[in-house]
Scaffold this motif. Structure first.
Motif, PDB file in Angstrom:
ATOM      1  N   GLU A  12     -39.689  35.401   1.672  1.00 10.85           N
ATOM      2  CA  GLU A  12     -39.413  34.641   0.454  1.00 10.85           C
ATOM      3  C   GLU A  12     -39.292  33.165   0.807  1.00 10.85           C
ATOM      4  O   GLU A  12     -38.683  32.813   1.815  1.00 10.85           O
ATOM      5  N   HIS A  13     -39.861  32.320  -0.044  1.00  7.06           N
ATOM      6  CA  HIS A  13     -39.860  30.873   0.175  1.00  7.06           C
ATOM      7  C   HIS A  13     -39.216  30.217  -1.045  1.00  7.06           C
ATOM      8  O   HIS A  13     -39.672  30.421  -2.171  1.00  7.06           O
TER       9      HIS A  13
ATOM     10  N   ILE B 125     -34.929  26.533   7.631  1.00  6.07           N
ATOM     11  CA  ILE B 125     -34.322  25.826   6.497  1.00  6.07           C
ATOM     12  C   ILE B 125     -34.480  24.344   6.826  1.00  6.07           C
ATOM     13  O   ILE B 125     -34.111  23.910   7.918  1.00  6.07           O
TER      14      ILE B 125
ATOM     15  N   ILE C  72     -36.432  26.600   2.109  1.00  6.80           N
ATOM     16  CA  ILE C  72     -35.895  27.775   2.804  1.00  6.80           C
ATOM     17  C   ILE C  72     -36.989  28.830   2.836  1.00  6.80           C
ATOM     18  O   ILE C  72     -37.497  29.230   1.791  1.00  6.80           O
TER      19      ILE C  72
ATOM     20  N   MET D 138     -37.598  32.608   4.662  1.00  4.84           N
ATOM     21  CA  MET D 138     -37.009  33.664   5.490  1.00  4.84           C
ATOM     22  C   MET D 138     -37.793  34.951   5.335  1.00  4.84           C
ATOM     23  O   MET D 138     -38.319  35.261   4.272  1.00  4.84           O
TER      24      MET D 138
ATOM     25  N   THR E 175     -32.984  35.112   1.552  1.00  7.11           N
ATOM     26  CA  THR E 175     -33.256  33.769   1.034  1.00  7.11           C
ATOM     27  C   THR E 175     -32.309  33.455  -0.119  1.00  7.11           C
ATOM     28  O   THR E 175     -31.782  32.344  -0.209  1.00  7.11           O
TER      29      THR E 175
ATOM     30  N   CYS F  75     -39.124  29.701  -6.403  1.00  5.35           N
ATOM     31  CA  CYS F  75     -39.220  30.722  -5.358  1.00  5.35           C
ATOM     32  C   CYS F  75     -40.588  31.384  -5.400  1.00  5.35           C
ATOM     33  O   CYS F  75     -41.144  31.591  -6.475  1.00  5.35           O
TER      34      CYS F  75
END
Length: 119
Positions: free
Chosen positions: A10-11, A68, A83, A85, A91, A111
């Motif tokens: 996830e970003h 991050i 972020i 992860m 995230t 996101c």
């Protein structure tokens, strides 16, 4: 419609307006380390650079799960966090931890699920 991608992480992109303490690299690193810890991420390195008195900071936490990062413009009361992860790290928990550190600020969140093409 079925996804054409196999998700790997996830970003999140967080824009924070009306923020304070944006010229304080030690505090920003503390905020980001707390977010990584809360998310269950493993910190493997960091680097923060302060551009000078009353100027911004750019910084990154390298994570086993990705990263991050932050870039700030204190003259505009604006910070941009990134972020990303994967694995078991959350995230969303990292996003909430950072947002809580900037209570009272205007927060815009975007996101994306990241992945590789199937087939």
């Amino acid at each position: 419609m079925a996804s054409k991608y196999s998700p790997v992480g996830e970003h999140a992109l967080i824009d924070i307006g009306g923020a304070k303490r944006l010229d304080d690299p030690a505090w920003l690193e503390e905020v980001m380390r707390a977010a990584a810890d809360a998310a269950g991420a493993t910190i493997i390195g960091s680097h923060f650079h302060h551009f000078g008195e009353a100027q911004g900071v750019t910084g990154i936490l390298l994570l086993a799960e990705s990263h991050i990062s932050v870039h700030t413009w204190p003259e505009c009361d604006f910070a941009a966090f990134d972020i990303f992860m994967c694995g078991a790290a959350s995230t969303q928990v990292a996003v909430e931890a950072i947002a809580n550190s900037f209570a009272g600020s205007h927060i815009n969140l975007r996101c994306e699920t990241r992945g590789t093409p199937r087939g």
